[in-house]
Design a protein around this motif. Structure first.
Motif, PDB file in Angstrom:
ATOM      1  N   GLY A  69       0.930  -1.275  -0.100  1.00 44.65           N
ATOM      2  CA  GLY A  69       0.027  -0.099  -0.022  1.00 44.65           C
ATOM      3  C   GLY A  69       0.714   1.272   0.031  1.00 44.65           C
ATOM      4  N   VAL A  70       0.266   2.470   0.622  1.00 49.56           N
ATOM      5  CA  VAL A  70       0.964   3.688   0.409  1.00 49.56           C
ATOM      6  C   VAL A  70       2.093   3.503   1.572  1.00 49.56           C
ATOM      7  CG1 VAL A  70       0.651   6.136   0.978  1.00 49.56           C
ATOM      8  CG2 VAL A  70      -1.354   4.718  -0.012  1.00 49.56           C
ATOM      9  N   THR A  71       3.174   4.121   1.142  1.00 52.25           N
ATOM     10  CA  THR A  71       4.369   4.169   2.110  1.00 52.25           C
ATOM     11  C   THR A  71       4.317   5.362   2.828  1.00 52.25           C
ATOM     12  OG1 THR A  71       5.634   2.990   0.453  1.00 52.25           O
ATOM     13  CG2 THR A  71       6.930   4.216   2.054  1.00 52.25           C
ATOM     14  N   ARG A  72       4.649   5.227   4.342  1.00 52.66           N
ATOM     15  CA  ARG A  72       4.574   6.362   5.040  1.00 52.66           C
ATOM     16  C   ARG A  72       3.220   7.205   4.870  1.00 52.66           C
ATOM     17  NH1 ARG A  72      10.236   7.122   6.980  1.00 52.66           N
ATOM     18  NH2 ARG A  72       9.527   9.171   7.826  1.00 52.66           N
ATOM     19  N   ALA A  73       2.214   6.475   5.005  1.00 56.10           N
ATOM     20  CA  ALA A  73       0.787   7.129   4.483  1.00 56.10           C
ATOM     21  C   ALA A  73       0.379   8.317   5.661  1.00 56.10           C
ATOM     22  CB  ALA A  73      -0.238   6.030   4.296  1.00 56.10           C
TER      23      ALA A  73
END
Length: 453
Positions: free
Chosen positions: A228-232
């Motif tokens: 998924g999104v990194t460092r969301a």
């Protein structure tokens, strides 16, 4: 700065305390009460008219004919989470702290627990961790007063928090929990707008079923290898922007007091903003003689209270946001619960709306005038937004609410899972509880099918 831990890393580390650490007895008992209160609201919510479309449509749409449940249950875990989340919140009787944590978190944890055969201990650990994540994220992204008047972000963090709760229940390590966060943000709800309190209040006023189901989907995607999104949650483009806030302070949100110890359990099936007014009214009513009659009710409060003073009930969810209607029900002796949702067919119990009057003031008060001319009045308290526990029901109140609202079979299943006088944490799978929760769904679906022409 490149080696600085991300917010997701720190959040995963923070909730890890619930994974396998020894239980704090107070946290354990409070987590049990969260489960009990949520089950009570779920049981009550199933009967509501505005819940019927959810069970009639989602039960079929979201449930494959073969779903791989170990006990061959009817619903998929995705559908079970959706239906639980919607039912538990439909009466607006469920617990509160930066939104409604119980419906989505417990809905997701219970549904995956049923599928995977998780023990009661794992369930409670997941619930406690989910509440913690929900509160930390909610507290970190509290908007300014001006921004809050434009955007309501209730529900935005629910899928992330519920996903973390399920992950802890499944004993995911920190790195897996970070991946869960990155996937869950992409399955999260957008914030509501300023239309929030306009009537008629929609039946799906909080889409907590979707939040719970989104958590199940996120967990299963991560298990299958999805990224998924990194460092969301980091930086100026972090999810707090998507959550509709104009502020973000993660460090300040890491309170030492666990979230389950701060959650508020509702005494009345209305919005939390109305609870203190109803509590004050219930005390004032004790001063009125049975042979007397209320002729006027004057409520004072700031501008933000006025939106709760509309008397008309235009939809089935409106009672939870109307002080004139809720006051009238309480004065008429209608027991708080599902009956509060069917008042359109009982005009007599709403008659006190005609003597209700709102006055704008900096003071929050209730003044009651009676036929004999003696007035009673009292100041209305304002609960602490970061610690609602002292303002809600205590343990005895939650147990009484559970006995009053819950299906008899559900009460028996809970008693078997949490027997009085026995150690609460057991490595026993509460199969009976899982089965009853789902059977209640299938019975409701069958009832609606039988009513079709």
């Amino acid at each position: 700065m490149a080696n600085e831990s991300s917010v997701s890393t720190r959040l995963a580390s923070h909730v890890a305390q619930f994974r396998n650490n020894s239980w704090d007895p107070d946290v354990l008992r409070r987590t049990e009460l969260c489960l009990l209160d949520s089950l009570s609201c779920y049981s009550a919510g199933l009967s509501l008219k505005h819940f019927e479309p959810s069970i009639a449509v989602a039960g079929k749409l979201l449930s494959p004919s073969s779903n791989g449940y170990r006990s061959k249950d009817r619903f998929s875990s995705f559908a079970m989470a959706y239906l639980y989340g919607q039912a538990a919140n439909s009466l607006d009787y469920d617990d509160t702290l930066f939104g409604h944590p119980g419906a989505p978190i417990i809905g997701a944890v219970l549904s995956v627990g049923a599928r995977e055969g998780l023990s009661l201990d794992r369930l409670l650990r997941g619930i406690s961790a989910g509440y913690e994540a929900h509160t930390v994220l909610g507290a970190a992204s509290v908007p300014s007063h001006e921004r809050a008047a434009q955007v309501r972000s209730v529900g935005v963090w629910d899928t992330v928090a519920a996903s973390i709760g399920v992950g802890v229940a499944l004993d995911f390590d920190d790195s897996m929990l970070e991946r869960v966060i990155g996937v869950a943000v992409a399955h999260s709800l957008l914030p509501y707008t300023a239309k929030w309190y306009e009537r008629p209040v929609p039946a799906v006023k909080n889409n907590l079923g979707w939040a719970a189901a989104g958590a199940v989907l996120s967990i299963d995607l991560v298990t299958a290898g999805q990224t998924g999104v990194t460092r969301a949650l980091d930086g100026d483009a972090g999810m707090w922007q998507m959550a509709g806030s104009d502020r973000w302070d993660f460090e300040q949100a890491l309170d030492e007091k666990p979230a389950v110890l701060r959650v508020g359990f509702k005494a009345f099936p209305v919005c939390w903003h109305l609870q203190e007014y109803l509590k004050t009214l219930s005390q004032l009513l004790k001063n009125i003689s049975p042979d007397d009659e209320i002729v006027e009710i004057v409520l004072t409060g700031p501008d933000e209270v006025e939106k709760f003073c509309e008397p008309d009930i235009l939809g089935t969810a409106d009672v939870a946001f109307s002080l004139p209607a809720a006051f009238s029900l309480l004065i008429s002796g209608v027991e708080p619960g599902p009956q509060w949702d069917s008042v359109n067919d009982q005009p007599a119990v709403l008659r006190y709306r005609d003597v209700f009057r709102y006055e704008r003031s900096g003071d929050r008060t209730i003044i009651i005038h009676v036929r004999k001319g003696l007035a009673s009045s009292a100041a209305v308290g304002l609960s602490d937004s970061v610690d609602l526990a002292p303002w809600g029901l205590d343990a005895e109140g939650v147990l009484a609410k559970h006995e009053r609202l819950s299906d008899a079979a559900l009460c028996a299943a809970v008693a078997a899972a949490l027997p009085a006088g026995s150690p609460s944490v057991r490595n026993v799978v509460p199969d009976r509880l899982y089965a009853v929760v789902e059977r209640m769904m299938t019975d409701r679906e069958s009832e609606l099918e039988a009513r079709k022409p």
